[in-house]
Design a protein around this motif. Structure first.
Motif, PDB file in Angstrom:
ATOM      1  N   PHE A 203       0.825  -1.205   0.000  1.00  0.00           N
ATOM      2  CA  PHE A 203       0.000   0.000   0.000  1.00  0.00           C
ATOM      3  C   PHE A 203       0.862   1.260   0.000  1.00  0.00           C
ATOM      4  O   PHE A 203       1.998   1.253   0.487  1.00  0.00           O
ATOM      5  N   ALA A 204       0.282   2.338  -0.508  1.00  0.00           N
ATOM      6  CA  ALA A 204       0.817   3.666  -0.237  1.00  0.00           C
ATOM      7  C   ALA A 204       0.452   4.022   1.201  1.00  0.00           C
ATOM      8  O   ALA A 204      -0.589   3.579   1.709  1.00  0.00           O
ATOM      9  N   PRO A 205       1.285   4.799   1.891  1.00  0.00           N
ATOM     10  CA  PRO A 205       1.001   5.109   3.303  1.00  0.00           C
ATOM     11  C   PRO A 205      -0.329   5.808   3.533  1.00  0.00           C
ATOM     12  O   PRO A 205      -0.896   5.706   4.630  1.00  0.00           O
ATOM     13  N   ASP A 206      -0.825   6.520   2.509  1.00  0.00           N
ATOM     14  CA  ASP A 206      -2.091   7.242   2.673  1.00  0.00           C
ATOM     15  C   ASP A 206      -3.260   6.528   2.005  1.00  0.00           C
ATOM     16  O   ASP A 206      -4.325   7.124   1.801  1.00  0.00           O
ATOM     17  N   ASP A 207      -3.092   5.261   1.677  1.00  0.00           N
ATOM     18  CA  ASP A 207      -4.165   4.496   1.046  1.00  0.00           C
ATOM     19  C   ASP A 207      -5.362   4.410   1.999  1.00  0.00           C
ATOM     20  O   ASP A 207      -5.203   4.062   3.171  1.00  0.00           O
ATOM     21  N   PRO A 208      -6.575   4.717   1.525  1.00  0.00           N
ATOM     22  CA  PRO A 208      -7.754   4.671   2.410  1.00  0.00           C
ATOM     23  C   PRO A 208      -7.956   3.302   3.058  1.00  0.00           C
ATOM     24  O   PRO A 208      -8.410   3.224   4.207  1.00  0.00           O
ATOM     25  N   GLU A 209      -7.628   2.234   2.332  1.00  0.00           N
ATOM     26  CA  GLU A 209      -7.791   0.899   2.910  1.00  0.00           C
ATOM     27  C   GLU A 209      -6.866   0.714   4.109  1.00  0.00           C
ATOM     28  O   GLU A 209      -7.248   0.118   5.124  1.00  0.00           O
ATOM     29  N   LEU A 210      -5.646   1.242   3.991  1.00  0.00           N
ATOM     30  CA  LEU A 210      -4.700   1.154   5.101  1.00  0.00           C
ATOM     31  C   LEU A 210      -5.178   1.997   6.278  1.00  0.00           C
ATOM     32  O   LEU A 210      -5.160   1.555   7.434  1.00  0.00           O
ATOM     33  N   LEU A 211      -5.617   3.211   6.001  1.00  0.00           N
ATOM     34  CA  LEU A 211      -6.087   4.089   7.072  1.00  0.00           C
ATOM     35  C   LEU A 211      -7.323   3.516   7.756  1.00  0.00           C
ATOM     36  O   LEU A 211      -7.563   3.768   8.943  1.00  0.00           O
ATOM     37  N   GLY A 212      -8.075   2.708   7.015  1.00  0.00           N
ATOM     38  CA  GLY A 212      -9.244   2.067   7.610  1.00  0.00           C
ATOM     39  C   GLY A 212      -8.875   1.083   8.707  1.00  0.00           C
ATOM     40  O   GLY A 212      -9.677   0.828   9.615  1.00  0.00           O
ATOM     41  N   LEU A 213      -7.657   0.526   8.637  1.00  0.00           N
ATOM     42  CA  LEU A 213      -7.211  -0.374   9.702  1.00  0.00           C
ATOM     43  C   LEU A 213      -7.190   0.348  11.043  1.00  0.00           C
ATOM     44  O   LEU A 213      -7.578  -0.211  12.079  1.00  0.00           O
ATOM     45  N   LEU A 214      -6.716   1.588  11.019  1.00  0.00           N
ATOM     46  CA  LEU A 214      -6.662   2.365  12.258  1.00  0.00           C
ATOM     47  C   LEU A 214      -8.063   2.638  12.785  1.00  0.00           C
ATOM     48  O   LEU A 214      -8.320   2.544  13.988  1.00  0.00           O
ATOM     49  N   ASP A 215      -8.961   2.973  11.872  1.00  0.00           N
ATOM     50  CA  ASP A 215     -10.335   3.271  12.292  1.00  0.00           C
ATOM     51  C   ASP A 215     -10.987   2.053  12.942  1.00  0.00           C
ATOM     52  O   ASP A 215     -11.781   2.182  13.879  1.00  0.00           O
ATOM     53  N   ARG A 216     -10.635   0.862  12.446  1.00  0.00           N
ATOM     54  CA  ARG A 216     -11.234  -0.369  12.978  1.00  0.00           C
ATOM     55  C   ARG A 216     -10.445  -0.944  14.145  1.00  0.00           C
ATOM     56  O   ARG A 216     -10.854  -1.945  14.745  1.00  0.00           O
ATOM     57  N   GLY A 217      -9.288  -0.350  14.451  1.00  0.00           N
ATOM     58  CA  GLY A 217      -8.447  -0.891  15.511  1.00  0.00           C
ATOM     59  C   GLY A 217      -7.786  -2.199  15.124  1.00  0.00           C
ATOM     60  O   GLY A 217      -7.421  -3.005  15.991  1.00  0.00           O
ATOM     61  N   ASP A 218      -7.631  -2.429  13.812  1.00  0.00           N
ATOM     62  CA  ASP A 218      -7.032  -3.669  13.303  1.00  0.00           C
ATOM     63  C   ASP A 218      -5.516  -3.490  13.239  1.00  0.00           C
ATOM     64  O   ASP A 218      -4.952  -3.163  12.195  1.00  0.00           O
ATOM     65  N   LEU A 219      -4.849  -3.696  14.368  1.00  0.00           N
ATOM     66  CA  LEU A 219      -3.421  -3.432  14.457  1.00  0.00           C
ATOM     67  C   LEU A 219      -2.600  -4.667  14.099  1.00  0.00           C
ATOM     68  O   LEU A 219      -3.016  -5.800  14.328  1.00  0.00           O
ATOM     69  N   TRP A 220      -1.406  -4.416  13.562  1.00  0.00           N
ATOM     70  CA  TRP A 220      -0.474  -5.475  13.235  1.00  0.00           C
ATOM     71  C   TRP A 220       0.514  -5.639  14.382  1.00  0.00           C
ATOM     72  O   TRP A 220       0.735  -4.718  15.163  1.00  0.00           O
ATOM     73  N   THR A 221       1.110  -6.810  14.491  1.00  0.00           N
ATOM     74  CA  THR A 221       1.954  -7.096  15.650  1.00  0.00           C
ATOM     75  C   THR A 221       3.251  -6.300  15.629  1.00  0.00           C
ATOM     76  O   THR A 221       3.618  -5.649  16.614  1.00  0.00           O
ATOM     77  N   THR A 222       3.949  -6.355  14.496  1.00  0.00           N
ATOM     78  CA  THR A 222       5.327  -5.864  14.428  1.00  0.00           C
ATOM     79  C   THR A 222       5.519  -4.978  13.212  1.00  0.00           C
ATOM     80  O   THR A 222       5.045  -5.298  12.116  1.00  0.00           O
ATOM     81  N   GLY A 223       6.235  -3.880  13.406  1.00  0.00           N
ATOM     82  CA  GLY A 223       6.598  -3.008  12.298  1.00  0.00           C
ATOM     83  C   GLY A 223       8.105  -2.870  12.199  1.00  0.00           C
ATOM     84  O   GLY A 223       8.811  -2.907  13.209  1.00  0.00           O
ATOM     85  N   ILE A 224       8.593  -2.728  10.977  1.00  0.00           N
ATOM     86  CA  ILE A 224      10.021  -2.506  10.738  1.00  0.00           C
ATOM     87  C   ILE A 224      10.147  -1.244   9.905  1.00  0.00           C
ATOM     88  O   ILE A 224       9.701  -1.204   8.750  1.00  0.00           O
ATOM     89  N   ASP A 225      10.721  -0.196  10.499  1.00  0.00           N
ATOM     90  CA  ASP A 225      10.869   1.070   9.778  1.00  0.00           C
ATOM     91  C   ASP A 225      12.215   1.110   9.074  1.00  0.00           C
ATOM     92  O   ASP A 225      13.263   1.029   9.709  1.00  0.00           O
ATOM     93  N   CYS A 226      12.172   1.252   7.754  1.00  0.00           N
ATOM     94  CA  CYS A 226      13.397   1.323   6.955  1.00  0.00           C
ATOM     95  C   CYS A 226      13.563   2.691   6.311  1.00  0.00           C
ATOM     96  O   CYS A 226      14.313   2.842   5.346  1.00  0.00           O
ATOM     97  N   THR A 227      12.867   3.699   6.841  1.00  0.00           N
ATOM     98  CA  THR A 227      12.947   5.040   6.270  1.00  0.00           C
ATOM     99  C   THR A 227      13.835   5.974   7.081  1.00  0.00           C
ATOM    100  O   THR A 227      14.488   6.848   6.519  1.00  0.00           O
ATOM    101  N   GLY A 228      13.823   5.849   8.398  1.00  0.00           N
ATOM    102  CA  GLY A 228      14.525   6.804   9.244  1.00  0.00           C
ATOM    103  C   GLY A 228      13.824   8.146   9.334  1.00  0.00           C
ATOM    104  O   GLY A 228      14.375   9.102   9.866  1.00  0.00           O
ATOM    105  N   LEU A 229      12.598   8.212   8.835  1.00  0.00           N
ATOM    106  CA  LEU A 229      11.838   9.465   8.825  1.00  0.00           C
ATOM    107  C   LEU A 229      10.830   9.460   9.973  1.00  0.00           C
ATOM    108  O   LEU A 229      10.032   8.521  10.107  1.00  0.00           O
ATOM    109  N   ALA A 230      10.853  10.509  10.781  1.00  0.00           N
ATOM    110  CA  ALA A 230       9.999  10.553  11.962  1.00  0.00           C
ATOM    111  C   ALA A 230       8.510  10.403  11.633  1.00  0.00           C
ATOM    112  O   ALA A 230       7.807   9.644  12.311  1.00  0.00           O
TER     113      ALA A 230
END
Length: 324
Positions: A203-230
Motif C-alpha cells: 500500500f501507499a502510506p495514505d491508502d484509504p484501505e490502510l487508514l481504515g485499519l486504524l479506524d477499525r483498531g485492526d493493528l499489526w503485531t510488528t513493524g520494521i521502519d526502513c525510512t529513518g523518517l519521523a
C-alpha cells in the motif's frame, strides 16, 4: 598486475572524480580483492556527496578517503598478505562488514580488506548478485533481534519504506515465518517490486484501505521502519500493537505518548553487525529464498558515478551497481 588503478574520490560537496591511484598492497591479515561489483548505499552516497553527515553531530572532511563511501562489494581474491588463511587467489568473496571510512573504500578496481570482514561465496553464486551482502547482513541482524522477542514467526509484520533495506526486510519477514506481511511505500514502482518479491499486501502510506485499519483498531503485531523518517515511524507506531524496530537512521524525534504506552508498544533500535547474520543471509541467497539482484536497478561504470547518484536522488534507481 599494474602499479596503478582507478578509483572514485569525492573531492567536495557535489564533486567526485575518477582518479588514478597507486595499486594497494595487502598488509598482514589482509586480502586484496579485484572488485567485480560495488553497489551504492544510497543514503551514505547522498549524504557524503551532499555535505550532510549521516549521523547528527558528525562532520565530513574533504577530500573524502579514496573509494569511500563504497562498501557493498563482491569480487575475486587477487592477492593475500602475510598470515592470511582460508583465502586463495581466484576465489570469489563478498564484504560482509563495512570497515568504515578510516581506510580505502570499494569504489575502486581493487580494495584491501581484513580477512575477518570477507566471506567466501559458494561456487553457484556470482559476485554481482552478492554485492549487497553487507546490507543483507544488517537486515538479517535486525531479524535476529526481533526473533529474540518472538516478534516475527506467526506474527503480522509491516515493513515501512521499500528502499533497498525494506525490499530485503519484506523478503526476510516471509522467510522467518510471518503469518502475514504488508509493505508500505509512496512510490508505485517500489510497491510493484515488493509485489514481485512475494508481498501480497502493498500500500501507499495514505491508502484509504490502510487508514481504515486504524479506524477499525485492526493493528499489526510488528513493524520494521526502513525510512529513518519521523513521520513514517510515527505512522508505523500507530499501526502496530507490540513491536516497532527502527532500522533506518532516525534523525528527528518521535513522540511516544499515552496511546503507545497503553498498548504496550516496544521500540527496538538496531543492535550490531554479526558474522552469523552474514552467513545466514548468504545461505538464504544461495537457497533462492532471498533475492538481492533486483536491488541493483541500474549498472554503470565507475566513471559515471555522479550520473548514478543523480538517479538515486531522483528516486529512479533503488541501487546503482558500479562495474569497475
Amino acid at each position: 598486475m599494474t602499479n596503478t588503478m582507478q578509483a572514485i574520490q569525492i573531492k567536495g560537496p557535489g564533486e567526485a572524480a575518477l582518479i588514478e591511484t597507486p595499486m594497494p598492497t595487502p598488509g598482514a591479515g589482509e586480502v586484496l580483492v579485484r572488485v567485480e561489483a560495488v553497489n551504492t548505499c544510497p543514503q551514505w552516497d547522498l549524504h557524503i556527496l551532499g555535505n550532510e553527515p549521516m549521523f547528527p553531530g558528525s562532520t565530513i572532511e574533504y577530500p573524502y578517503p579514496i573509494g569511500q563511501p563504497g562498501h557493498e562489494m563482491a569480487g575475486v581474491v587477487a592477492a593475500t598478505g602475510p598470515g592470511v588463511e582460508g583465502f586463495k587467489t581466484g576465489i570469489k568473496v563478498a564484504a560482509w562488514r563495512d570497515p568504515g571510512k578510516v581506510r580505502q573504500g570499494c569504489y575502486a578496481q581493487y580494495v584491501p580488506f581484513e580477512e575477518a570482514h570477507l566471506i567466501v561465496l559458494p561456487d553457484e553464486l556470482e559476485p554481482r548478485e552478492c554485492a549487497s551482502l553487507e546490507l543483507a547482513m544488517c537486515v538479517q541482524a535486525s531479524f535476529d533481534q526481533l526473533n529474540g522477542f518472538n516478534a516475527v514467526r506467526d506474527c503480522r509484520v509491516i515493513v515501512c519504506g521499500l528502499g533497498p533495506a525494506g525490499l530485503i526486510a519484506a523478503q526476510l519477514a516471509q522467510v522467518h515465518g510471518a503469518s502475514d506481511v504488508m509493505a508500505l511505500d509512496p512510490l508505485p514502482a517500489r510497491r510493484d517490486m515488493a509485489a514481485r518479491l512475494g508481498v501480497a499486501k502493498v500500500f501507499a502510506p495514505d491508502d484509504p484501505e490502510l487508514l481504515g485499519l486504524l479506524d477499525r483498531g485492526d493493528l499489526w503485531t510488528t513493524g520494521i521502519d526502513c525510512t529513518g523518517l519521523a513521520p513514517a515511524l510515527q505512522h508505523l507506531m500507530a499501526l502496530c500493537s507490540k513491536y516497532v524496530h527502527v532500522f533506518g537512521v532516525l534523525r528527528d524525534p518521535v513522540q511516544f505518548g499515552l496511546p503507545e504506552y497503553r498498548k504496550g508498544l516496544a521500540l527496538i533500535g538496531y543492535d550490531r553487525h554479526t558474522r552469523e547474520a552474514a552467513e545466514t543471509a548468504l545461505s538464504l541467497v544461495a537457497d533462492g529464498r532471498l533475492d538481492l539482484k533486483p536491488l541493483a536497478t541500474h549498472q554503470l561504470p565507475l566513471a559515471d558515478y555522479l550520473e548514478g547518484i543523480d538517479l538515486l536522488r531522483s528516486r529512479q534507481a533503488v541501487k546503482i551497481q558500479f562495474l569497475p
